[in-house]
Scaffold this motif. Structure first.
Motif, PDB file in Angstrom:
ATOM      1  N   SER B   9       0.827  -1.199   0.000  1.00 13.71           N
ATOM      2  CA  SER B   9       0.000   0.000   0.000  1.00 13.71           C
ATOM      3  C   SER B   9       0.865   1.255   0.000  1.00 13.71           C
ATOM      4  O   SER B   9       0.481   2.291  -0.545  1.00 13.71           O
ATOM      5  N   ASN B  10       2.027   1.132   0.625  1.00 12.95           N
ATOM      6  CA  ASN B  10       2.994   2.232   0.644  1.00 12.95           C
ATOM      7  C   ASN B  10       4.384   1.670   0.419  1.00 12.95           C
ATOM      8  O   ASN B  10       4.708   0.592   0.916  1.00 12.95           O
ATOM      9  N   THR B 110      -0.896   2.070  -4.743  1.00 11.87           N
ATOM     10  CA  THR B 110       0.364   2.002  -4.001  1.00 11.87           C
ATOM     11  C   THR B 110       0.950   3.401  -4.012  1.00 11.87           C
ATOM     12  O   THR B 110       1.168   3.983  -5.083  1.00 11.87           O
ATOM     13  N   ARG B 111       1.193   3.929  -2.813  1.00 12.79           N
ATOM     14  CA  ARG B 111       1.835   5.250  -2.734  1.00 12.79           C
ATOM     15  C   ARG B 111       3.338   5.038  -2.725  1.00 12.79           C
ATOM     16  O   ARG B 111       3.892   4.468  -1.786  1.00 12.79           O
TER      17      ARG B 111
END
Lengths: 113, 115
Positions: B9-10, B110-111
């Motif tokens: 996600s990150n 996705t950051r």
């Protein structure tokens, strides 16, 4: 090249207010116009508009398309803090063999208590 | 049913490093799309797959970016020699097929932060 322009880019309102978000577009072969709500990261689908003058409605949200003037509006009545998000307008591809959505920059809506 | 999922996600990485971003589309969706969203901008198209093949990669900014979908389901976006300008949210979407390209379902993104 398809183009989508949204206005305003940001908006701050108080709970209970009604807001109108604007989306204008230029496409070679119009098929439809889509509205998405983006909270945090994933855009979630709100409406797909294909015909002029026919309002789509979902709860306090509604949207309408004007194919002559090439724009759409998204209305939110009796806004709540949960409506705070980025609202994206997009058009599907109009060229043959082209499948990506073209998005506007979005309108960032902030609803304060 | 399950929606589009993306991992991680990150992701924070240093300039010059290699990263891989994964997308798992909705089961049965044959078309898969990657978009990149920079701050204050709408999502911008990168590449799309119909099945295993990249049918249109015209949105990839340069040859540091590459994506694969070897079995027609999960896709991986690969970025070599990352630069600070690559920092953005990378969104994946899927649709039943290209005939349904107007009905794309997005993952959470996705950051990517390149320091």
């Amino acid at each position: 090249e398809d183009k989508v322009v949204q206005s305003p880019l940001s908006l701050v309102v108080h709970e209970g207010d009604t807001v109108t978000l604007n989306c204008s577009y230029e496409v070679t072969n119009f098929r439809s116009l889509l509205w998405y709500k983006q909270e945090k990261k994933a855009p979630t689908f709100l409406f797909m508009l294909t015909s002029s003058g026919i309002e789509k409605k979902s709860g306090r949200l509604s949207s309408i398309l004007d194919k002559k003037e090439l724009f759409s509006i998204l209305n939110i009545t009796a806004t709540q803090t949960g409506d705070s998000a980025i609202y994206l307008c997009a058009v599907p591809p109009s060229g043959a063999g082209s499948y990506q959505l073209t998005f506007g920059k979005g309108t960032k809506l902030s609803v304060i208590p | 049913g399950a929606g589009v999922s993306q991992t991680p996600s990150n992701k924070v990485t240093e300039k010059g490093k290699y990263v891989e971003l994964r997308c798992d589309p909705i089961s049965g969706h044959t078309a898969l799309y990657w978009y990149r969203q920079s701050l204050g901008q709408g999502p911008e198209f990168l590449i799309y797959f119909q099945g295993t093949g990249a049918a249109d990669d015209s949105g990839l900014p340069n040859d540091r970016f590459f994506a694969v979908r070897p079995e027609g389901s999960v896709s991986t976006l690969k970025i070599q020699r990352t630069e600070r300008g690559d920092s953005a949210v990378y969104l994946c979407a899927s649709s039943l097929g290209t005939a349904y390209s107007y009905e794309q379902y997005f993952g959470p993104g996705t950051r990517l932060t390149v320091t």
